[in-house]
Scaffold this motif. Structure first.
Motif, PDB file in Angstrom:
ATOM      1  N   LEU A 132       5.574   6.392 -16.094  1.00 35.52           N
ATOM      2  CA  LEU A 132       5.044   5.134 -15.579  1.00 35.52           C
ATOM      3  C   LEU A 132       6.122   4.364 -14.812  1.00 35.52           C
ATOM      4  N   LEU A 133       5.791   3.934 -13.577  1.00 40.93           N
ATOM      5  CA  LEU A 133       6.723   3.182 -12.743  1.00 40.93           C
ATOM      6  C   LEU A 133       6.294   1.733 -12.554  1.00 40.93           C
ATOM      7  N   GLY A 134       5.009   1.462 -12.618  1.00 43.31           N
ATOM      8  CA  GLY A 134       4.522   0.102 -12.407  1.00 43.31           C
ATOM      9  C   GLY A 134       3.026   0.015 -12.633  1.00 43.31           C
ATOM     10  N   VAL A 135       2.545  -1.214 -12.786  1.00 43.67           N
ATOM     11  CA  VAL A 135       1.118  -1.470 -12.985  1.00 43.67           C
ATOM     12  C   VAL A 135       0.710  -2.589 -12.035  1.00 43.67           C
ATOM     13  N   TYR A 136      -0.344  -2.347 -11.235  1.00 44.73           N
ATOM     14  CA  TYR A 136      -0.778  -3.296 -10.213  1.00 44.73           C
ATOM     15  C   TYR A 136      -2.258  -3.635 -10.394  1.00 44.73           C
ATOM     16  N   PRO A 137      -2.603  -4.923 -10.567  1.00 38.61           N
ATOM     17  CA  PRO A 137      -4.032  -5.287 -10.592  1.00 38.61           C
ATOM     18  C   PRO A 137      -4.654  -5.055  -9.223  1.00 38.61           C
ATOM     19  N   MET A 138      -5.901  -4.616  -9.204  1.00 39.72           N
ATOM     20  CA  MET A 138      -6.582  -4.259  -7.953  1.00 39.72           C
ATOM     21  C   MET A 138      -7.755  -5.215  -7.724  1.00 39.72           C
ATOM     22  N   GLY A 139      -7.519  -6.218  -6.872  1.00 35.08           N
ATOM     23  CA  GLY A 139      -8.589  -7.148  -6.532  1.00 35.08           C
ATOM     24  C   GLY A 139      -9.290  -6.702  -5.268  1.00 35.08           C
ATOM     25  N   ALA A 140     -10.186  -5.754  -5.390  1.00 34.17           N
ATOM     26  CA  ALA A 140     -10.840  -5.154  -4.222  1.00 34.17           C
ATOM     27  C   ALA A 140     -12.187  -5.805  -3.939  1.00 34.17           C
ATOM     28  N   PHE A 144     -10.901   2.054  -3.085  1.00 37.08           N
ATOM     29  CA  PHE A 144     -10.829   0.601  -3.082  1.00 37.08           C
ATOM     30  C   PHE A 144     -10.794   0.092  -1.644  1.00 37.08           C
ATOM     31  N   LEU A 145     -11.659  -0.872  -1.329  1.00 35.52           N
ATOM     32  CA  LEU A 145     -11.667  -1.533  -0.023  1.00 35.52           C
ATOM     33  C   LEU A 145     -11.224  -2.976  -0.225  1.00 35.52           C
ATOM     34  N   PHE A 146     -10.187  -3.418   0.518  1.00 34.25           N
ATOM     35  CA  PHE A 146      -9.584  -4.722   0.306  1.00 34.25           C
ATOM     36  C   PHE A 146      -9.977  -5.709   1.406  1.00 34.25           C
ATOM     37  N   ASN A 147      -9.551  -6.976   1.212  1.00 39.45           N
ATOM     38  CA  ASN A 147      -9.922  -8.047   2.140  1.00 39.45           C
ATOM     39  C   ASN A 147      -9.439  -7.791   3.557  1.00 39.45           C
ATOM     40  N   ASN A 148      -8.274  -7.178   3.695  1.00 35.88           N
ATOM     41  CA  ASN A 148      -7.701  -6.966   5.027  1.00 35.88           C
ATOM     42  C   ASN A 148      -8.273  -5.744   5.739  1.00 35.88           C
ATOM     43  N   GLY A 149      -9.294  -5.138   5.144  1.00 31.64           N
ATOM     44  CA  GLY A 149      -9.927  -3.990   5.771  1.00 31.64           C
ATOM     45  C   GLY A 149      -9.312  -2.654   5.407  1.00 31.64           C
ATOM     46  N   LYS A 150      -8.178  -2.660   4.716  1.00 36.43           N
ATOM     47  CA  LYS A 150      -7.543  -1.411   4.330  1.00 36.43           C
ATOM     48  C   LYS A 150      -8.232  -0.833   3.089  1.00 36.43           C
ATOM     49  N   ASP A 151      -8.109   0.468   2.934  1.00 38.09           N
ATOM     50  CA  ASP A 151      -8.667   1.118   1.750  1.00 38.09           C
ATOM     51  C   ASP A 151      -7.682   2.142   1.222  1.00 38.09           C
ATOM     52  N   PHE A 175       0.821  -1.207   0.000  1.00 33.73           N
ATOM     53  CA  PHE A 175       0.000   0.000   0.000  1.00 33.73           C
ATOM     54  C   PHE A 175       0.859   1.264   0.000  1.00 33.73           C
ATOM     55  N   ASN A 176       2.107   1.127   0.445  1.00 41.36           N
ATOM     56  CA  ASN A 176       2.996   2.290   0.417  1.00 41.36           C
ATOM     57  C   ASN A 176       3.264   2.759  -1.011  1.00 41.36           C
ATOM     58  N   ARG A 177       3.201   1.832  -1.945  1.00 46.77           N
ATOM     59  CA  ARG A 177       3.432   2.185  -3.349  1.00 46.77           C
ATOM     60  C   ARG A 177       2.246   2.949  -3.939  1.00 46.77           C
TER      61      ARG A 177
END
Length: 400
Positions: free
Chosen positions: A122-130, A147-154, A7-9
Motif C-alpha cells: 500500500l502506497l496511498g489512499v485517495y477518496p474518489m468524488g466522481a 470513474f468520470l470526474f468534474n473536469n471531464g477526465k476518466d 491522475f498520474n498516481r
C-alpha cells in the motif's frame, strides 16, 4: 513549474477498454451517479452529516496481526502511518475519513482508491468524488470501475483496489440506494425556510398606502412618494405626527409579526436526524455520557466495522488474511465518559490485572510513564489452579 496531475498516481496497467463490457448484475443497474437532490445545501441535513463525519474523523485505523493464542500485535508501521496520519499527500487521516463519511451519507456510496506498488504494498489512499461510476468486466471476468470526474477526465481502476462503503444496501447488487426516502422532508424544510424569508421581507416592504385625490404622472407620483417618506417615515420624525392636506390620503398598514411554527421546525429536524441515525444533542454537542454511548454503538461503530472489513479484504490478499493480518478502525470511547466512570473502571480493573499503569493513565488522558506497561494485581486474587492446589494441601494437612 512542472504540472503534476493527481491522475498520474492512478495510472495502472489495465486491459484495453475496448475489450471490456458493462458488468451484468442481477439488479440490472451497473452504474452510479450521485443523488441529484442537493441535501448538503440544507443546514439541517448538513449539520447532521457534519456531526457524524467529525466524530468518525477521530477513528484510528491500525494494522493488526492476530495469532492463534488470541494475542494481537501492531503490524506494519508504514501502513499505520498511512491510516493514522497521512493517507495521501493532499490530506490528513481526519480529512480522509471526514470526506468518506460525508459522501457515505450524501450519496449512500463512498469510494476510495488504494494505490499499490508492483508488489501489492500500500502506497496511498485517495477518496474518489466522481460524477459517474460505471462497473465493467474484462474478458476474464475481473471487475473494474470507470470513474468520470468534474473536469471531464476518466480513469479505469480494478474494483479489487477500490474501498467501497454502502448505505441503504438493498435493491442493487453493488450500490446503496439513493436518498429519495427523505426527499419530501428536505423539500418541506427548504419550502419552510424560503417561506419564512419571504414573509419577513414582505412584512417590512409595505407599511402604508398614500393616495392622491388628483391625477398625476408616474414621475410626479414617485417624486411625491419620495418627499413624503423623507419628511415623515424617517427616524428623525420624533413627533410621530404626519400632516397632510386634502390632496393626499395616507392609510397605514399594521401587519402582524411573522409567527415561526417552532413545532413544525422541530418535527422536520427530528425526521432528518432520525433518518441519519442521530439525535439533536449530538448535533449541538449537548449530549451526556449515555447519549454519546448510544450514538457510538448505533452510528459510529457500524461505520468503523465497515471500514475495518473493507480495508482488510482490499489491502491484504487471502493468504495474508489467513495469517492474521487485518485493518481495525476504532475509537477511544472512554474519552467521552465522565471522570467518575473512568475512575470506577480503573478501580475495578486494575486490581484484577486487566489494565497496565499506562493504560489506566491513557483512560484519564494523562501521559505515560517509564516502566508503566507493568500490571498490578491485588494479593486477594489468586490463580484458579493455584487455589485448587492450596485447598488440596490444606486438606492433606488436617488429616488425622
Amino acid at each position: 513549474m512542472k504540472n503534476i496531475s493527481i491522475f498520474n498516481r492512478f495510472k495502472k496497467p489495465v486491459p484495453n477498454p475496448q475489450t471490456m463490457e458493462r458488468a451484468e448484475l442481477i439488479s440490472g443497474n451497473n452504474s452510479f451517479s450521485p443523488w441529484s437532490g442537493d441535501a448538503y445545501s440544507l443546514d439541517i441535513y448538513r449539520g447532521g452529516v457534519d456531526a457524524i463525519a467529525r466524530n468518525c474523523g477521530k477513528l484510528k485505523g491500525s494494522h493488526v496481526i492476530s495469532y492463534a493464542d488470541h494475542k494481537k500485535v501492531e503490524g506494519d508501521c508504514r501502513i499505520n502511518q498511512l491510516l493514522q496520519v497521512s493517507p495521501n499527500p493532499y490530506m490528513t487521516a481526519y480529512d480522509f475519513l471526514y470526506k468518506m463519511v460525508t459522501h457515505y451519507y450524501l450519496y449512500n456510496n463512498a469510494f476510495a482508491y488504494l494505490q499499490k506498488d508492483d508488489r501489492g504494498q500500500l502506497l496511498g489512499v485517495y477518496p474518489m468524488g466522481a460524477n459517474h461510476v460505471d462497473f465493467m468486466t474484462d474478458p476474464t471476468g475481473e471487475m473494474y470501475c470507470k470513474f468520470l470526474f468534474n473536469n471531464g477526465k476518466d480513469v479505469i481502476l480494478p474494483y479489487a483496489d477500490i474501498i467501497h462503503l454502502r448505505r441503504n444496501f438493498n435493491q442493487n447488487d453493488l450500490l446503496g440506494d439513493p436518498n429519495t426516502a427523505i426527499m419530501d422532508t428536505l423539500e418541506l424544510a427548504h419550502a419552510q425556510s424560503e417561506g419564512m424569508v419571504t414573509s419577513i421581507q414582505s412584512s417590512a416592504n409595505i407599511r402604508g398606502i398614500m393616495k392622491h385625490t388628483g391625477i398625476l404622472s408616474d414621475e410626479k407620483l414617485k417624486e411625491s412618494r419620495k418627499t413624503f417618506m423623507e419628511n415623515y417615515l424617517q427616524m428623525s420624525n420624533n413627533g410621530g405626527v404626519v400632516m397632510v392636506d386634502d390632496k393626499i390620503e395616507y392609510t397605514p398598514i399594521n401587519q402582524a409579526p411573522v409567527n415561526i411554527d417552532t413545532d413544525q421546525i422541530q418535527a422536520i429536524k427530528t425526521k432528518v436526524y432520525n433518518y441519519l441515525g442521530i439525535s439533536e444533542s449530538i448535533v449541538n454537542s449537548s449530549y451526556n455520557e449515555d447519549q454519546f454511548s448510544a450514538f457510538y454503538e448505533s452510528t459510529l461503530e457500524p461505520i468503523a466495522l465497515q471500514l475495518s472489513l473493507e480495508f482488510t479484504r482490499k489491502v491484504f490478499n487471502d493468504r495474508e488474511q489467513t495469517f492474521g493480518n487485518s485493518i481495525c478502525f476504532e475509537s477511544g470511547r472512554l474519552i467521552f465518559s465522565s471522570n467518575a466512570t473512568k475512575v470506577n473502571m480503573i478501580k475495578e480493573l486494575v486490581p484484577l490485572g486487566l489494565l497496565s499503569i499506562n493504560q489506566a493513565l491513557e483512560i484519564l488522558n494523562l501521559p505515560s510513564i517509564p516502566d508503566g506497561d507493568k500490571r498490578l494485581q491485588t494479593l486477594n486474587m489468586v490463580d484458579a489452579d493455584k487455589a485448587n492446589q492450596y485447598q488440596l494441601n490444606e486438606k492433606e494437612s488436617i488429616k488425622p
